[in-house]
Design an enzyme around this catalytic site. Structure first.
Site, short mmCIF file in Angstrom:
data_model
loop_
_atom_site.label_atom_id
_atom_site.label_comp_id
_atom_site.label_asym_id
_atom_site.label_seq_id
_atom_site.Cartn_x
_atom_site.Cartn_y
_atom_site.Cartn_z
N GLY A 18 -3.56 -1.20 -4.50
CA GLY A 18 -3.60 -2.22 -3.44
C GLY A 18 -4.95 -2.89 -3.27
CG HIS B 4 2.32 7.18 -4.18
ND1 HIS B 4 1.29 6.72 -3.39
CD2 HIS B 4 2.61 6.17 -5.04
CE1 HIS B 4 0.98 5.48 -3.78
NE2 HIS B 4 1.76 5.13 -4.77
CD GLU C 16 0.28 4.15 -0.94
OE1 GLU C 16 1.52 4.18 -0.94
OE2 GLU C 16 -0.37 3.20 -1.42
CD1 TRP D 88 10.12 -3.06 -4.37
CD2 TRP D 88 12.06 -2.90 -3.25
NE1 TRP D 88 11.00 -3.94 -4.93
CE2 TRP D 88 12.20 -3.87 -4.28
CE3 TRP D 88 13.16 -2.62 -2.43
CZ2 TRP D 88 13.40 -4.56 -4.47
CZ3 TRP D 88 14.34 -3.30 -2.63
CH2 TRP D 88 14.46 -4.27 -3.65
P1 13P Z 1 -0.18 -1.73 -6.03
O1 13P Z 1 0.46 -2.23 -7.30
O2 13P Z 1 0.19 -2.56 -4.84
O3 13P Z 1 -1.65 -1.56 -6.24
O4 13P Z 1 0.44 -0.29 -5.74
C1 13P Z 1 0.45 0.65 -6.75
C2 13P Z 1 1.22 1.84 -6.31
O5 13P Z 1 0.85 2.53 -5.39
C3 13P Z 1 2.46 2.12 -7.01
O6 13P Z 1 2.93 3.40 -6.75
#
Ligand code: 13P
Length: 261
Positions: free
Chosen positions: A189, A112, A114, A13
Site C-alpha cells: 500500500g 497476512h 496486516e 480485496w
Molecule cells: P497493495 O497491492 O495494495 O500494496 O497490497 C498488497 C497486499 O497486501 C496483498 O495482500
C-alpha cells in the site's frame, strides 16, 4: 519459452467491495475475458473477496461465461481472507473450512502482515490455520515478509526463516500445493517496491528454504510494474491489493502475466 509451470495472480480485496460492487466487478471482468484468449492459458486467477461477498461471488460466477468455464477448469477460483484455526466449529468470529468449501472457496490467505501487525496474529495460530486449510483440501496462500526496520537492519532472511517455520508440519504432498506470497511489509500500500531482481533473489531464498515450488510477489503490484516482476525466473505471479479493486487494472495485470506463458 516462458514459465511452463504456469502463473498465479491473486487479487486481495481486503475490506472492500459491497455485494453490489462485487457483482459489477465480476460482470466487467467477465466482459474483458470474453474478448481475450486468456481463458485458455496456464494461469490461475484467484479472487479473494471479503467474507461478506464470498457467497454472492460464487453464485454470480455460475451465471457468467467464460468465468464459469474457467472456474470449472480451475483457472479461476475464489479465496478467503480468513480460516479458523480450529476444526471444531467453536471459535466465535472465525470461519471453519467446511463453511468456506460450502461457498465454493478453494484458496485461503493465511499470515497476512496486516493480521500479524494489527490483529496480533502469531506464528502458532498461522501454523494451526495452515494445518486446517491443508487437511480440508484448501490451498493456503501463506504471506511472509519483513518490515521496513527489519529490511534496513539486513534481517530479511532471518525473519523469513522464522516465518517459514509454520510449514514444519506440512507434508511433502501439502508442500506441492501451498503457495507462498512474499510481501515485504514496507511495500504494501505504499507504492514502494523492491527491484524485481531483489524480489527474485528473496523468492529464490524462500524456495530453497521451504521446498515450496510456487512463490508469488505482493506489495504495490500494479499494471505498470507487473510484467517486470512476473518475468523474473523465480517469481510465479502476484498478489495485488489496491490494484485488484478495479477490474480493468486487474485484467491488465493478468494479461501481462499471460504474455509470459
Ligand atoms: P497493495 O497491492 O495494495 O500494496 O497490497 C498488497 C497486499 O497486501 C496483498 O495482500
Amino acid at each position: 519459452m516462458g514459465k511452463q509451470r504456469g502463473l498465479v495472480i491473486a487479487g486481495n480485496w481486503k475490506e472492500n467491495m459491497t455485494v453490489e460492487q462485487a457483482g459489477q466487478w465480476l460482470d466487467e471482468f467477465n466482459r474483458l475475458l470474453s474478448d481475450s484468449p486468456l481463458a485458455e492459458v496456464n494461469l490461475r486467477i484467484v479472487l479473494c473477496p471479503s467474507t461478506t461477498a464470498l457467497y454472492v461471488v460464487n453464485e454470480h460466477i455460475k451465471r457468467l461465461s467464460p468465468l464459469k468455464d474457467m472456474a470449472e477448469k480451475g483457472l479461476f477460483a475464489i479465496g478467503s481472507q480468513k480460516i479458523s484455526p480450529s476444526g471444531q466449529h467453536n471459535r466465535t468470529g472465525e470461519i471453519g473450512p467446511d463453511l468456506l468449501l460450502n461457498v465454493g472457496v478453494q484458496y485461503v490467505i493465511i499470515g497476512h502482515s496486516e493480521q500479524r501487525e494489527f490483529m496480533g496474529e502469531t506464528d502458532q495460530l498461522i501454523a494451526e490455520r495452515m494445518q486446517i486449510a491443508c487437511s480440508h483440501g484448501l490451498i493456503p496462500i501463506l504471506c511472509v515478509g519483513e518490515t521496513a526496520d527489519e529490511y534496513d537492519a539486513g534481517e530479511t532472511e532471518k525473519v523469513l526463516t522464522r516465518q517459514l517455520e509454520v510449514l514444519r508440519k506440512c507434508t511433502d504432498d501439502q508442500r506441492k500445493t501451498i503457495i507462498i506470497a512474499y510481501e515485504p511489509v514496507w511495500a504494501i500500500g505504499t507504492g514502494r517496491t523492491p527491484t524485481p531482481e531483489d524480489a527474485n533473489k528473496t523468492i529464490r531464498f524462500i524456495k530453497d528454504k521451504s521446498s515450496i515450488p510456487v512463490v508469488i510477489y505482493g506489495g504495490s503490484v500494479n499494471d505498470e510494474n507487473a510484467a517486470d516482476f512476473f518475468s523474473q525466473p523465480d517469481i510465479d505471479g502476484g498478489l495485488p491489493g489496491g490494484a485488484s479493486l478495479n477490474p480493468n487494472t486487474f485484467y491488465r495485470i493478468v494479461e501481462s502475466a499471460s504474455h509470459l506463458l
